[in-house]
Scaffold this motif. Structure first.
Motif, mmCIF file in Angstrom:
data_model
loop_
_atom_site.group_PDB
_atom_site.id
_atom_site.type_symbol
_atom_site.label_atom_id
_atom_site.label_comp_id
_atom_site.label_asym_id
_atom_site.label_seq_id
_atom_site.Cartn_x
_atom_site.Cartn_y
_atom_site.Cartn_z
ATOM 1 N N SER A 10 0.787 -1.407 0.073
ATOM 2 C CA SER A 10 -0.060 -0.065 0.089
ATOM 3 C C SER A 10 0.451 1.444 -0.441
ATOM 4 O O SER A 10 0.137 2.030 -0.301
ATOM 5 N N GLU A 11 2.031 1.104 0.748
ATOM 6 C CA GLU A 11 2.921 2.319 0.364
ATOM 7 C C GLU A 11 3.822 2.391 -0.870
ATOM 8 O O GLU A 11 4.260 1.279 -1.811
ATOM 9 N N PRO A 12 3.615 3.724 -1.395
ATOM 10 C CA PRO A 12 4.356 3.568 -2.662
ATOM 11 C C PRO A 12 5.510 3.757 -3.074
ATOM 12 O O PRO A 12 6.613 4.622 -1.899
ATOM 13 N N ASP A 13 6.144 3.588 -4.069
ATOM 14 C CA ASP A 13 7.720 3.295 -4.767
ATOM 15 C C ASP A 13 7.962 5.214 -4.161
ATOM 16 O O ASP A 13 7.123 5.987 -4.464
ATOM 17 N N PRO A 14 9.516 5.098 -3.327
ATOM 18 C CA PRO A 14 9.105 6.828 -3.598
ATOM 19 C C PRO A 14 9.491 7.528 -4.957
ATOM 20 O O PRO A 14 8.803 8.982 -4.629
ATOM 21 N N LEU A 17 5.857 9.507 -5.854
ATOM 22 C CA LEU A 17 6.518 10.778 -4.843
ATOM 23 C C LEU A 17 6.540 12.486 -6.284
ATOM 24 O O LEU A 17 6.342 13.221 -5.440
ATOM 25 N N THR A 18 7.703 11.693 -6.752
ATOM 26 C CA THR A 18 7.926 12.510 -6.786
ATOM 27 C C THR A 18 8.160 13.296 -8.917
ATOM 28 O O THR A 18 8.378 13.876 -9.233
ATOM 29 N N CYS A 19 6.911 12.473 -9.560
ATOM 30 C CA CYS A 19 6.685 12.198 -10.885
ATOM 31 C C CYS A 19 5.670 12.770 -10.845
ATOM 32 O O CYS A 19 5.009 12.814 -10.141
ATOM 33 N N PRO A 20 5.201 13.471 -11.935
ATOM 34 C CA PRO A 20 3.766 13.757 -12.569
ATOM 35 C C PRO A 20 3.567 12.806 -12.086
ATOM 36 O O PRO A 20 3.937 11.726 -12.832
ATOM 37 N N GLY A 21 1.704 12.674 -12.045
ATOM 38 C CA GLY A 21 0.836 11.711 -11.706
ATOM 39 C C GLY A 21 0.301 11.027 -13.069
ATOM 40 O O GLY A 21 0.347 9.741 -12.511
ATOM 41 N N ASP A 22 0.488 11.561 -14.180
ATOM 42 C CA ASP A 22 0.386 10.406 -15.246
ATOM 43 C C ASP A 22 1.595 9.527 -15.229
ATOM 44 O O ASP A 22 1.168 9.010 -16.609
ATOM 45 N N ARG A 23 2.638 9.530 -15.225
ATOM 46 C CA ARG A 23 3.799 8.719 -15.348
ATOM 47 C C ARG A 23 4.262 7.820 -13.782
ATOM 48 O O ARG A 23 4.692 7.036 -13.973
ATOM 49 N N VAL A 24 2.739 7.877 -13.387
ATOM 50 C CA VAL A 24 3.054 6.850 -12.248
ATOM 51 C C VAL A 24 2.056 5.313 -12.754
ATOM 52 O O VAL A 24 1.267 5.325 -13.666
ATOM 53 N N CYS A 27 3.758 -1.253 -9.690
ATOM 54 C CA CYS A 27 5.659 -2.275 -10.722
ATOM 55 C C CYS A 27 4.809 -3.340 -10.701
ATOM 56 O O CYS A 27 3.574 -4.180 -10.860
ATOM 57 N N SER A 28 5.923 -4.121 -12.457
ATOM 58 C CA SER A 28 5.590 -5.447 -12.538
ATOM 59 C C SER A 28 5.406 -6.080 -12.273
ATOM 60 O O SER A 28 5.309 -7.696 -12.063
ATOM 61 N N GLY A 29 6.058 -6.448 -10.962
ATOM 62 C CA GLY A 29 6.261 -7.734 -9.733
ATOM 63 C C GLY A 29 5.876 -7.370 -9.187
ATOM 64 O O GLY A 29 4.797 -8.256 -8.789
ATOM 65 N N CYS A 30 5.389 -6.439 -8.451
ATOM 66 C CA CYS A 30 4.359 -6.998 -6.969
ATOM 67 C C CYS A 30 3.190 -5.293 -6.787
ATOM 68 O O CYS A 30 2.418 -5.281 -5.741
ATOM 69 N N GLN A 31 3.139 -4.686 -7.521
ATOM 70 C CA GLN A 31 1.930 -3.654 -8.231
ATOM 71 C C GLN A 31 2.132 -2.957 -7.420
ATOM 72 O O GLN A 31 0.485 -1.969 -7.232
ATOM 73 N N ARG A 32 2.968 -2.598 -6.503
ATOM 74 C CA ARG A 32 3.082 -1.584 -6.029
ATOM 75 C C ARG A 32 3.190 0.065 -6.453
ATOM 76 O O ARG A 32 3.704 -0.461 -7.804
ATOM 77 N N LYS A 33 2.596 1.383 -6.441
ATOM 78 C CA LYS A 33 2.765 2.313 -7.251
ATOM 79 C C LYS A 33 3.850 2.209 -7.288
ATOM 80 O O LYS A 33 4.770 3.272 -6.364
ATOM 81 N N THR A 34 4.780 2.701 -9.146
ATOM 82 C CA THR A 34 5.820 3.087 -8.781
ATOM 83 C C THR A 34 5.737 4.333 -10.051
ATOM 84 O O THR A 34 4.683 4.285 -10.612
ATOM 85 N N CYS A 42 10.000 3.366 -14.946
ATOM 86 C CA CYS A 42 10.853 1.323 -14.428
ATOM 87 C C CYS A 42 10.218 0.781 -14.424
ATOM 88 O O CYS A 42 8.940 0.816 -13.540
ATOM 89 N N PRO A 43 10.203 -0.313 -15.109
ATOM 90 C CA PRO A 43 8.146 -0.901 -14.604
ATOM 91 C C PRO A 43 8.741 -2.029 -14.019
ATOM 92 O O PRO A 43 7.200 -2.378 -12.763
ATOM 93 N N LEU A 44 9.691 -1.868 -12.477
ATOM 94 C CA LEU A 44 9.240 -2.588 -11.533
ATOM 95 C C LEU A 44 9.874 -1.162 -10.268
ATOM 96 O O LEU A 44 10.956 -0.333 -10.391
ATOM 97 N N CYS A 45 9.477 -1.694 -9.332
ATOM 98 C CA CYS A 45 9.517 -1.008 -8.250
ATOM 99 C C CYS A 45 10.888 -0.524 -7.797
ATOM 100 O O CYS A 45 11.546 -1.557 -8.087
ATOM 101 N N GLN A 46 11.672 0.095 -6.927
ATOM 102 C CA GLN A 46 13.225 -0.838 -6.384
ATOM 103 C C GLN A 46 13.478 -1.485 -5.273
ATOM 104 O O GLN A 46 14.647 -2.059 -6.057
#
Length: 67
Positions: A10-14, A17-24, A27-34, A42-46
């Motif tokens: 439920s916590e987004p990748d950092p 939080l720093t990119c424009p909303g339309d680029r969020v 994650c292809s792996g865990c489905q976290r917002k990134t 990047c298709p994967l979160c950190q």
């Protein structure tokens, strides 16, 4: 190796939080917002990317197929 476990999904990748909303995206792996789309995306979160980089090295990335 990362010393802290990843936060709950439920916590987004950092980066989300720093990119424009339309680029969020999810994650292809865990489905976290990134930051998935556009420049620097990047298709994967950190946390999903870390083991990939460990296996393939710091130069791992992806090639854009869009002209």
């Amino acid at each position: 190796m990362m010393s802290t476990p990843p936060p709950p999904i439920s916590e987004p990748d950092p980066s989300a939080l720093t990119c424009p909303g339309d680029r969020v995206g999810l994650c292809s792996g865990c489905q976290r917002k990134t930051h998935k789309y556009g420049s620097g995306g990047c298709p994967l979160c950190q946390w999903c990317m870390a083991p990939v980089q460990e296996k393939w090295g710091p130069g791992v990335g992806y090639t854009s197929t869009r002209g």
